[in-house]
Write a protein that holds these residues in place. Structure first.
Motif, PDB file in Angstrom:
ATOM      1  N   GLU A  97      61.257  16.223  72.071  1.00 51.88           N
ATOM      2  CA  GLU A  97      60.960  17.630  72.341  1.00 51.88           C
ATOM      3  C   GLU A  97      61.253  17.983  73.789  1.00 51.88           C
ATOM      4  O   GLU A  97      60.933  17.245  74.717  1.00 51.88           O
ATOM      5  CB  GLU A  97      59.485  17.910  72.025  1.00 51.88           C
ATOM      6  N   GLU A  98      61.885  19.130  73.992  1.00 55.42           N
ATOM      7  CA  GLU A  98      62.205  19.618  75.330  1.00 55.42           C
ATOM      8  C   GLU A  98      60.940  20.149  75.993  1.00 55.42           C
ATOM      9  O   GLU A  98      60.161  20.872  75.376  1.00 55.42           O
ATOM     10  CB  GLU A  98      63.246  20.740  75.240  1.00 55.42           C
ATOM     11  N   GLU A  99      60.731  19.789  77.253  1.00 53.08           N
ATOM     12  CA  GLU A  99      59.576  20.279  77.990  1.00 53.08           C
ATOM     13  C   GLU A  99      59.942  21.567  78.712  1.00 53.08           C
ATOM     14  O   GLU A  99      60.981  21.661  79.361  1.00 53.08           O
ATOM     15  CB  GLU A  99      59.109  19.240  79.004  1.00 53.08           C
ATOM     16  N   TYR A 100      59.076  22.558  78.585  1.00 60.83           N
ATOM     17  CA  TYR A 100      59.323  23.847  79.232  1.00 60.83           C
ATOM     18  C   TYR A 100      59.095  23.715  80.736  1.00 60.83           C
ATOM     19  O   TYR A 100      58.038  23.282  81.184  1.00 60.83           O
ATOM     20  CB  TYR A 100      58.394  24.910  78.640  1.00 60.83           C
ATOM     21  N   VAL A 101      60.086  24.096  81.512  1.00 60.44           N
ATOM     22  CA  VAL A 101      59.990  24.093  82.962  1.00 60.44           C
ATOM     23  C   VAL A 101      60.095  25.535  83.433  1.00 60.44           C
ATOM     24  O   VAL A 101      61.116  26.197  83.233  1.00 60.44           O
ATOM     25  CB  VAL A 101      61.106  23.237  83.602  1.00 60.44           C
ATOM     26  N   ALA A 102      59.028  26.033  84.035  1.00 60.54           N
ATOM     27  CA  ALA A 102      58.990  27.432  84.440  1.00 60.54           C
ATOM     28  C   ALA A 102      59.912  27.688  85.620  1.00 60.54           C
ATOM     29  O   ALA A 102      60.028  26.869  86.531  1.00 60.54           O
ATOM     30  CB  ALA A 102      57.558  27.836  84.788  1.00 60.54           C
ATOM     31  N   ALA A 103      60.565  28.852  85.602  1.00 57.73           N
ATOM     32  CA  ALA A 103      61.430  29.256  86.707  1.00 57.73           C
ATOM     33  C   ALA A 103      60.623  29.890  87.830  1.00 57.73           C
ATOM     34  O   ALA A 103      61.133  30.104  88.922  1.00 57.73           O
ATOM     35  CB  ALA A 103      62.484  30.244  86.204  1.00 57.73           C
ATOM     36  N   GLY A 104      59.365  30.197  87.570  1.00 62.18           N
ATOM     37  CA  GLY A 104      58.463  30.775  88.563  1.00 62.18           C
ATOM     38  C   GLY A 104      57.042  30.422  88.169  1.00 62.18           C
ATOM     39  O   GLY A 104      56.818  29.483  87.405  1.00 62.18           O
ATOM     40  N   LYS A 105      56.083  31.166  88.659  1.00 63.90           N
ATOM     41  CA  LYS A 105      54.699  30.921  88.290  1.00 63.90           C
ATOM     42  C   LYS A 105      54.490  31.227  86.805  1.00 63.90           C
ATOM     43  O   LYS A 105      54.998  32.216  86.292  1.00 63.90           O
ATOM     44  CB  LYS A 105      53.760  31.785  89.127  1.00 63.90           C
ATOM     45  N   LYS A 106      53.730  30.367  86.151  1.00 61.82           N
ATOM     46  CA  LYS A 106      53.431  30.588  84.738  1.00 61.82           C
ATOM     47  C   LYS A 106      52.363  31.677  84.637  1.00 61.82           C
ATOM     48  O   LYS A 106      51.275  31.545  85.196  1.00 61.82           O
ATOM     49  CB  LYS A 106      52.930  29.300  84.089  1.00 61.82           C
ATOM     50  N   ILE A 107      52.684  32.732  83.912  1.00 57.21           N
ATOM     51  CA  ILE A 107      51.795  33.880  83.865  1.00 57.21           C
ATOM     52  C   ILE A 107      51.678  34.419  82.446  1.00 57.21           C
ATOM     53  O   ILE A 107      52.649  34.410  81.688  1.00 57.21           O
ATOM     54  CB  ILE A 107      52.296  34.995  84.821  1.00 57.21           C
ATOM     55  N   MET A 108      50.478  34.844  82.098  1.00 56.80           N
ATOM     56  CA  MET A 108      50.232  35.492  80.821  1.00 56.80           C
ATOM     57  C   MET A 108      49.798  36.923  81.103  1.00 56.80           C
ATOM     58  O   MET A 108      49.017  37.175  82.025  1.00 56.80           O
ATOM     59  CB  MET A 108      49.137  34.762  80.044  1.00 56.80           C
ATOM     60  N   ALA A 109      50.312  37.859  80.328  1.00 57.16           N
ATOM     61  CA  ALA A 109      49.944  39.264  80.489  1.00 57.16           C
ATOM     62  C   ALA A 109      49.268  39.757  79.219  1.00 57.16           C
ATOM     63  O   ALA A 109      49.727  39.475  78.112  1.00 57.16           O
ATOM     64  CB  ALA A 109      51.173  40.113  80.791  1.00 57.16           C
ATOM     65  N   VAL A 110      48.153  40.459  79.396  1.00 53.99           N
ATOM     66  CA  VAL A 110      47.414  41.015  78.267  1.00 53.99           C
ATOM     67  C   VAL A 110      47.290  42.525  78.485  1.00 53.99           C
ATOM     68  O   VAL A 110      46.829  42.968  79.540  1.00 53.99           O
ATOM     69  CB  VAL A 110      46.010  40.385  78.134  1.00 53.99           C
ATOM     70  N   TYR A 111      47.704  43.297  77.482  1.00 59.11           N
ATOM     71  CA  TYR A 111      47.676  44.747  77.578  1.00 59.11           C
ATOM     72  C   TYR A 111      46.742  45.304  76.498  1.00 59.11           C
ATOM     73  O   TYR A 111      46.818  44.902  75.334  1.00 59.11           O
ATOM     74  CB  TYR A 111      49.082  45.330  77.376  1.00 59.11           C
ATOM     75  N   VAL A 112      45.879  46.224  76.877  1.00 57.38           N
ATOM     76  CA  VAL A 112      44.996  46.846  75.901  1.00 57.38           C
ATOM     77  C   VAL A 112      45.085  48.367  76.029  1.00 57.38           C
ATOM     78  O   VAL A 112      45.348  48.901  77.119  1.00 57.38           O
ATOM     79  CB  VAL A 112      43.523  46.401  76.063  1.00 57.38           C
ATOM     80  N   PHE A 113      44.861  49.034  74.907  1.00 49.57           N
ATOM     81  CA  PHE A 113      44.857  50.495  74.861  1.00 49.57           C
ATOM     82  C   PHE A 113      43.477  50.960  74.416  1.00 49.57           C
ATOM     83  O   PHE A 113      42.813  50.296  73.611  1.00 49.57           O
ATOM     84  CB  PHE A 113      45.921  51.000  73.889  1.00 49.57           C
ATOM     85  N   GLU A 114      43.070  52.107  74.929  1.00 42.93           N
ATOM     86  CA  GLU A 114      41.750  52.636  74.599  1.00 42.93           C
ATOM     87  C   GLU A 114      41.592  52.874  73.102  1.00 42.93           C
ATOM     88  O   GLU A 114      40.554  52.589  72.517  1.00 42.93           O
ATOM     89  CB  GLU A 114      41.517  53.944  75.362  1.00 42.93           C
ATOM     90  N   ASP A 115      42.646  53.378  72.470  1.00 41.93           N
ATOM     91  CA  ASP A 115      42.596  53.667  71.031  1.00 41.93           C
ATOM     92  C   ASP A 115      44.022  53.752  70.497  1.00 41.93           C
ATOM     93  O   ASP A 115      45.000  53.616  71.240  1.00 41.93           O
ATOM     94  CB  ASP A 115      41.832  54.980  70.760  1.00 41.93           C
ATOM     95  N   SER A 116      44.139  54.002  69.184  1.00 43.93           N
ATOM     96  CA  SER A 116      45.455  54.057  68.553  1.00 43.93           C
ATOM     97  C   SER A 116      46.289  55.222  69.077  1.00 43.93           C
ATOM     98  O   SER A 116      47.524  55.139  69.157  1.00 43.93           O
ATOM     99  CB  SER A 116      45.300  54.159  67.031  1.00 43.93           C
ATOM    100  N   HIS A 117      45.633  56.317  69.427  1.00 38.96           N
ATOM    101  CA  HIS A 117      46.352  57.467  69.981  1.00 38.96           C
ATOM    102  C   HIS A 117      47.035  57.092  71.298  1.00 38.96           C
ATOM    103  O   HIS A 117      48.186  57.485  71.553  1.00 38.96           O
ATOM    104  CB  HIS A 117      45.382  58.638  70.201  1.00 38.96           C
ATOM    105  N   THR A 118      46.341  56.318  72.127  1.00 32.33           N
ATOM    106  CA  THR A 118      46.909  55.893  73.405  1.00 32.33           C
ATOM    107  C   THR A 118      48.088  54.952  73.192  1.00 32.33           C
ATOM    108  O   THR A 118      49.064  54.985  73.951  1.00 32.33           O
ATOM    109  CB  THR A 118      45.839  55.206  74.267  1.00 32.33           C
ATOM    110  N   VAL A 119      48.018  54.121  72.154  1.00 27.98           N
ATOM    111  CA  VAL A 119      49.133  53.210  71.862  1.00 27.98           C
ATOM    112  C   VAL A 119      50.406  54.005  71.605  1.00 27.98           C
ATOM    113  O   VAL A 119      51.465  53.729  72.189  1.00 27.98           O
ATOM    114  CB  VAL A 119      48.811  52.317  70.645  1.00 27.98           C
ATOM    115  N   LYS A 120      50.311  54.992  70.753  1.00 27.77           N
ATOM    116  CA  LYS A 120      51.498  55.767  70.389  1.00 27.77           C
ATOM    117  C   LYS A 120      52.003  56.610  71.561  1.00 27.77           C
ATOM    118  O   LYS A 120      53.209  56.804  71.723  1.00 27.77           O
ATOM    119  CB  LYS A 120      51.186  56.663  69.196  1.00 27.77           C
TER     120      LYS A 120
END
Length: 513
Positions: free
Chosen positions: A101-124
């Protein structure tokens, strides 16, 4: 001599009478207010854990001889364990399921992004704004956002090694003029990618394989096949040029396709998933968030991937015709981190910017071996203006920075021109400054702990009541009087002027209630 003895007795009496029974000065100082550590809400360790560490720290204070002895014993023990081949050490669980198995080597800092919306109207209404923020993060040279999220959603990457092997063999055959055999190797390498599009974060190698396929078919006069592969290559790299050198015949065919694409037809793609707010990648670039209809897509074959934290990504390919609308509808399944991500999202909705939110984000990052977590919340007010909030959290340094903006919603397709949005994105992603220690959030949340919910006058009163005895001005006045009296009495007795030859002396009882 009598003077000295009497003086020492009086001073001792004074000191003992100033200290309430059962209370030492050390304890009085310990009660003087609170330290920042007492506000620890478990960001690094729970209060009970810190008490246990303090207790164990006291027990571990040994003499230097004991420590040296322990080091010698541990050294001998480690040598014995190395020499003992008959009793192998217990095996640790393997990190990878496959040795190839190939090991993932990051090209920069490893980062996770989480996005939330107040409600379904805001999503659209605002998903294109959040997609622009995601694109800004993906373009950063400091963070490997796309590569990290692809690696997080991938259970295995052993296929990548096989794809690279076939590609290198194909290049060798191509250089030796075994063009048809080379084309078969290139097609085999490409199929590995197409079968694993949900795991492909970087499409550079894939596009290189596609160009070699176009070159191979061009050399064997399969012009239509060659044109289709060159067209796909240009979808991934609109302004790209091959990194390797190719013959004039190949480059001429490639440039013809490049010119024809400028006048080619355009299509639309409607993308949906079972969970809203999932990022949509078309040919390796962020195009929007589900549900979304993408317009202006060049006709031909395109590759897509749909990703959302807490779910396994989905991917594939789609062919579109000019003037038509194609549809993509994918069902994302939850991955092992689903519950942790859901808890973070819930905390982001109910208490964005709270210490609890930051702690859940850092815990999730540490569990997944990440350097940073990026969280963004979008909500629409009654006036339809967007309230946009974000935090960039450096998990290693235990620092964070935040940004907030309220602005009119930009039109779809024009989010990159919003001044407020660009300032927001640059402040969180590009600006290396403005970081603060996460421990600062402890003080900001003191009110939630009931430590600052009283009026200023009441706080002053409480501070006065809690003021230690040894800090009161009147205490030291009394001490001065007692000491002065004791000295005077000692001098008189020392001069032999005590009546009747007996030491009746002077005494003063000081009682603290």
């Amino acid at each position: 001599m009598r003077f000295t003895v009497v003086y020492l007795i009086l001073v001792s009496f004074t000191f003992l009478s100033l200290t309430p029974a059962g209370v030492s000065l050390a304890e009085l100082r310990a009660d003087d207010g609170f330290e920042l550590d007492e506000l620890d809400l478990g960001l690094e360790e729970d209060e009970e854990d810190s008490e246990e560490e303090e207790s164990s720290g006291k027990k571990s204070r040994k003499s230097e001889e004991d420590e040296e002895l322990d080091e010698e014993e541990s050294s001998e023990s480690s040598e014995d364990s190395e020499e003992d081949e008959d009793s192998p050490a217990p095996k640790k669980p393997a990190k990878k399921a496959d040795a190839d198995e190939e090991e993932y080597v990051a090209a920069g800092k490893k980062i996770m992004a989480v996005y939330v919306f107040e409600d379904s109207h805001t999503v659209k209404a605002a998903s294109h704004v959040v997609a622009e923020t995601a694109s800004h993060l993906a373009a950063s040279k400091d963070y490997d956002y796309v590569g990290t999220e692809a690696a997080l959603s991938s259970s295995s990457s052993s296929w990548l090694k096989s794809a690279k092997k076939d590609f290198e063999e194909g290049k060798s055959l191509y250089n030796d003029l075994g063009i048809e055999e080379a084309a078969e190797k290139f097609k085999s390498a490409l199929k590995y990618f197409e079968d694993n599009m949900d795991k492909v974060g970087d499409m550079s190698l894939m596009s290189e394989i596609i160009f070699y396929l176009g070159a191979s078919y061009s050399l064997i006069d399969e012009e239509e096949q060659a044109a289709s592969y060159f067209s796909v290559y240009l979808s991934i790299n609109p302004d790209g040029e091959p990194s390797d050198s190719f013959s004039d015949e190949v480059m001429s065919a490639f440039n013809d396709v490049k010119s024809d694409r400028k006048s080619g037809g355009k299509a639309s793609v409607k993308v949906q998933s079972n969970t809203d707010g999932a990022l949509v990648f078309i040919d390796g670039r962020i195009a929007g968030m589900t549900p979304v209809t993408l317009r202006g897509i060049k006709e031909g074959k395109h590759y897509y991937r749909i990703h959302k934290n807490g779910f396994r990504a989905a991917g594939g390919s789609i062919s579109v015709r000019g003037g038509k609308t194609a549809s993509i509808n994918e069902t994302l399944t939850k991955d092992p981190s689903a519950s942790a991500v859901a808890e973070l999202e819930e905390e982001m909705k109910s208490g964005f910017g709270s210490l609890a939110m930051v702690r859940k984000a850092t815990d999730l990052a540490e569990d997944r071996g990440l350097d940073n977590v990026f969280v963004v919340k979008a909500s629409l007010g009654a006036d339809e203006r967007l309230k946009y909030q974000g935090y960039m959290i450096d998990c290693g340094k235990k620092e964070f920075k935040k940004s907030e903006a309220v602005f009119d919603l930009p039109e779809k397709g024009a989010a990159d021109k919003s001044v407020s949005l660009n300032q927001f994105n640059k402040a969180l992603v590009d600006d290396p400054y403005e970081y603060k220690s996460i421990s600062d959030l402890l003080m900001e949340e003191a009110e939630l702990l009931g430590l600052s919910d009283k009026a200023p006058a009441e706080n002053e009163k409480d501070d006065k009541e809690k003021k230690p005895v040894y800090k009161e001005w009147w205490l030291w006045t009394v001490v001065g009087v007692v000491v002065a009296g004791g000295v005077a009495a000692g001098v008189v007795c020392g001069m032999g002027k005590c009546s009747g030859g007996s030491s009746s002396g002077a005494s003063l009882d000081v009682n603290f209630q």
